[in-house]
Motif scaffolding. Sequence first.
Motif, PDB file in Angstrom:
ATOM      1  N   ASP A 151      35.362  38.498  32.268  1.00 25.55           N
ATOM      2  CA  ASP A 151      35.229  37.154  32.838  1.00 25.55           C
ATOM      3  C   ASP A 151      35.170  37.204  34.363  1.00 25.55           C
ATOM      4  OD1 ASP A 151      35.400  36.262  30.275  1.00 25.55           O
ATOM      5  OD2 ASP A 151      37.149  34.986  30.554  1.00 25.55           O
ATOM      6  N   ASN A 152      35.976  38.082  34.943  1.00 26.35           N
ATOM      7  CA  ASN A 152      36.090  38.169  36.398  1.00 26.35           C
ATOM      8  C   ASN A 152      35.150  39.192  37.031  1.00 26.35           C
ATOM      9  OD1 ASN A 152      38.087  36.355  37.545  1.00 26.35           O
ATOM     10  ND2 ASN A 152      39.559  37.388  36.198  1.00 26.35           N
ATOM     11  N   LEU A 154      31.914  39.539  37.826  1.00 24.19           N
ATOM     12  CA  LEU A 154      31.025  39.174  38.933  1.00 24.19           C
ATOM     13  C   LEU A 154      31.822  38.753  40.159  1.00 24.19           C
ATOM     14  CD1 LEU A 154      27.935  37.195  37.539  1.00 24.19           C
ATOM     15  CD2 LEU A 154      28.015  39.502  38.490  1.00 24.19           C
ATOM     16  N   LEU A 155      32.865  37.973  39.939  1.00 19.80           N
ATOM     17  CA  LEU A 155      33.723  37.561  41.057  1.00 19.80           C
ATOM     18  C   LEU A 155      34.291  38.781  41.772  1.00 19.80           C
ATOM     19  CD1 LEU A 155      35.330  35.438  42.669  1.00 19.80           C
ATOM     20  CD2 LEU A 155      37.094  35.571  40.888  1.00 19.80           C
ATOM     21  N   ASN A 156      34.802  39.726  41.005  1.00 22.07           N
ATOM     22  CA  ASN A 156      35.382  40.932  41.607  1.00 22.07           C
ATOM     23  C   ASN A 156      34.332  41.740  42.368  1.00 22.07           C
ATOM     24  OD1 ASN A 156      37.912  40.341  40.655  1.00 22.07           O
ATOM     25  ND2 ASN A 156      37.748  41.644  38.832  1.00 22.07           N
ATOM     26  N   LEU A 157      33.115  41.822  41.812  1.00 23.23           N
ATOM     27  CA  LEU A 157      32.080  42.608  42.475  1.00 23.23           C
ATOM     28  C   LEU A 157      31.706  41.989  43.827  1.00 23.23           C
ATOM     29  CD1 LEU A 157      30.284  45.079  42.316  1.00 23.23           C
ATOM     30  CD2 LEU A 157      28.584  43.706  41.066  1.00 23.23           C
ATOM     31  N   THR A 158      31.670  40.669  43.917  1.00 21.64           N
ATOM     32  CA  THR A 158      31.400  40.039  45.226  1.00 21.64           C
ATOM     33  C   THR A 158      32.492  40.385  46.228  1.00 21.64           C
ATOM     34  OG1 THR A 158      32.499  37.933  44.642  1.00 21.64           O
ATOM     35  CG2 THR A 158      30.135  38.118  44.172  1.00 21.64           C
ATOM     36  N   LYS A 159      33.720  40.450  45.745  1.00 25.88           N
ATOM     37  CA  LYS A 159      34.835  40.810  46.635  1.00 25.88           C
ATOM     38  C   LYS A 159      34.699  42.257  47.105  1.00 25.88           C
ATOM     39  CE  LYS A 159      38.829  41.985  44.973  1.00 25.88           C
ATOM     40  NZ  LYS A 159      40.144  42.020  44.298  1.00 25.88           N
ATOM     41  N   TYR A 160      34.408  43.172  46.177  1.00 21.81           N
ATOM     42  CA  TYR A 160      34.257  44.578  46.554  1.00 21.81           C
ATOM     43  C   TYR A 160      33.148  44.753  47.591  1.00 21.81           C
ATOM     44  CZ  TYR A 160      36.625  45.190  42.002  1.00 21.81           C
ATOM     45  OH  TYR A 160      37.483  45.111  40.936  1.00 21.81           O
ATOM     46  N   LEU A 161      32.016  44.079  47.368  1.00 25.65           N
ATOM     47  CA  LEU A 161      30.871  44.233  48.280  1.00 25.65           C
ATOM     48  C   LEU A 161      31.151  43.604  49.644  1.00 25.65           C
ATOM     49  CD1 LEU A 161      27.910  43.601  45.796  1.00 25.65           C
ATOM     50  CD2 LEU A 161      28.543  45.761  46.885  1.00 25.65           C
ATOM     51  N   LEU A 200      30.534  32.476  34.785  1.00 23.26           N
ATOM     52  CA  LEU A 200      29.779  31.894  35.900  1.00 23.26           C
ATOM     53  C   LEU A 200      30.662  31.059  36.823  1.00 23.26           C
ATOM     54  CD1 LEU A 200      26.526  30.861  34.005  1.00 23.26           C
ATOM     55  CD2 LEU A 200      26.852  32.820  35.514  1.00 23.26           C
ATOM     56  N   SER A 201      31.558  30.269  36.249  1.00 28.16           N
ATOM     57  CA  SER A 201      32.374  29.378  37.083  1.00 28.16           C
ATOM     58  C   SER A 201      33.277  30.152  38.031  1.00 28.16           C
ATOM     59  CB  SER A 201      33.225  28.460  36.198  1.00 28.16           C
ATOM     60  OG  SER A 201      32.417  27.571  35.474  1.00 28.16           O
ATOM     61  N   LEU A 202      33.835  31.249  37.566  1.00 27.98           N
ATOM     62  CA  LEU A 202      34.750  32.022  38.409  1.00 27.98           C
ATOM     63  C   LEU A 202      34.057  32.567  39.655  1.00 27.98           C
ATOM     64  CD1 LEU A 202      36.779  33.920  35.659  1.00 27.98           C
ATOM     65  CD2 LEU A 202      37.689  32.251  37.289  1.00 27.98           C
ATOM     66  N   VAL A 203      32.802  33.015  39.508  1.00 31.45           N
ATOM     67  CA  VAL A 203      32.115  33.608  40.655  1.00 31.45           C
ATOM     68  C   VAL A 203      31.486  32.547  41.559  1.00 31.45           C
ATOM     69  CG1 VAL A 203      29.876  33.921  39.509  1.00 31.45           C
ATOM     70  CG2 VAL A 203      30.564  35.473  41.353  1.00 31.45           C
ATOM     71  N   LEU A 204      31.162  31.373  40.981  1.00 34.64           N
ATOM     72  CA  LEU A 204      30.444  30.367  41.757  1.00 34.64           C
ATOM     73  C   LEU A 204      31.358  29.354  42.439  1.00 34.64           C
ATOM     74  CD1 LEU A 204      27.533  29.581  39.239  1.00 34.64           C
ATOM     75  CD2 LEU A 204      27.456  31.065  41.250  1.00 34.64           C
ATOM     76  N   LYS A 205      32.553  29.145  41.925  1.00 28.68           N
ATOM     77  CA  LYS A 205      33.417  28.088  42.445  1.00 28.68           C
ATOM     78  C   LYS A 205      34.248  28.576  43.633  1.00 28.68           C
ATOM     79  CE  LYS A 205      36.874  24.683  41.034  1.00 28.68           C
ATOM     80  NZ  LYS A 205      37.714  24.195  39.920  1.00 28.68           N
TER      81      LYS A 205
END
Length: 544
Positions: A151-152, A154-161, A200-205
């Motif tokens: 669930d997380n 994509l959100l985590n990958l944005t943080k790593y990058l 989707l909501s976790l990474v977009l919100k």
Amino acid sequence: MKKGIGIGIEDFRKIIKEDCYYFDKTNYIEELLKDRTEIKLFTRPRRFGKTLNMSTLKYFFDVKNAEENRKLFKDLYIEKSEYFKEQGQYPVIFITLKDLKKNAWEEMFFGVKELLRNLYNEFNFIRDTLSESDLKEFDKIWLKEEFANYDNSLLNLTKYLYNYYQKEVVLLIDEYDSPLITANQRGYYKEAINFFRNFLSLVLKTNSNLKMGVLTGIVQVAKEGIFSGLNNVRTYNILGDKFETFFGLTEEEVENALKYFELEYEIEEVKKWYDGYKFGSSEVYNPWSILNYLADRKLQAYWVNTSDNALIYDSLKNSTIDIFNDLERLFEGKEIKKEISPFFTFEELSKYDGIWQLMVYNGYLKISEKLEDDQYMLRIPNYEIQTFFKKGFIDKFLVSGNLFNPMMSALLEGNIEEFEKRLQEIFLVNTSFHDLKGKKVYHALFLGMLIWLRDKYEVKSNGERGHGRYDAMLIPLNKIKPAYVFEFKVSKTIKGLSAKAEEALEQIKEKKYDVGLKELGISKIYRIGIAFKGKNVKVKYEIV
């Protein structure tokens, strides 16, 4: 040496490197940057350039290989823009969900895990910079472990990058709704929506690591269904005026391409076949069809057989008489008035207007006029879509073409005995006709005639002539050909079939439904009475 035609190539870099003809849409990169909305959703029909445009955005923004990618935009619009300074400035995550078409949720979730593993593998060079806890989470996804936090992911990958580059991330998600459409068709929508809502909501919100999120799809699944709790998503759909030609081709773009490939003399025929879509206030052409036409130089249907139309066919099989009547108007080249919502829910498919929303968003109907509120006038956009209805509607909904076509040929040859035999065969072997009760049988048969004969006959139904209203009439465009007048009856018993068919024939004569046809210069008229009962049919006729 002329440029090539990159049919099926959805990778911007490959289009440019292989010197393929490119319709320059890079002005919209400038528009995307001017638009301050954080998350943008674009909904368009299939094969209208969504994946290619998303690929273009990836090569423009991506910080990886920035200098090499910069060369790809030589001589394109964006190169001369002040916004070209944004080229190569951001880490980019690009995923497409269009291939997640599985028969069961377990298979789809396996596909999701494989997709994410490949995505994480693309960025495995950042592993050395991760903290111990982040590395553990990264490797769970990378190794497709069962209890990883997908669930997380994509959100985590944005943080790593963001931590690696110290730059905000551009997130591109292509065909976000494809797995939901498949899940609804195959009976596991609840499991799919529960996962993708969180995913989707976790990474977009309120994600401070994002520069911009861009999503594409065919429909905007209602917010309560997928974007629950999100208030930062703005949808640019076919109903709005902004970004209306970002996907699809303008008439100017098509004319320039025809001139380049020395086909400008065909512009009117090309317009007849492939124009007619309306996004916002702009008329657009189907790019897939145009590219195929440029390659083959043949006017034929290219687009309509490229996508899965199961949702439309399933909805048609459950049609009401009202839907048959509306289809009849459309096949006659007329308009129908419908409410088209900017949001889409699969529950609407069971309602009266659900099928029309599906056809509009999938590109099978065009909006010809906006009325008050969400009311629109709809019509079939072009000759290519008429061909879809001729082939697809008959083959998939009414009866296979290799049964229907010989039946209609027998009718036009005046061999009514063979017409009856073929019609009886259709009823015996085709379950779709058998499932249609009462007047639906007549409507199904008539709609098949309407679209199969549109090039040779004016096909009419329920018209006033003589002393009443006939059921169906075929008036030849070439008056040397015969006319046909039909009356349909439903018998309560199999034994009563012949009498009912005779009754239908007598009604044509008594009510004088064929009055005036001779005055049109038509020398031969077939009066045909047809009676139905279950899988049984009887035809009576006479020639005048």
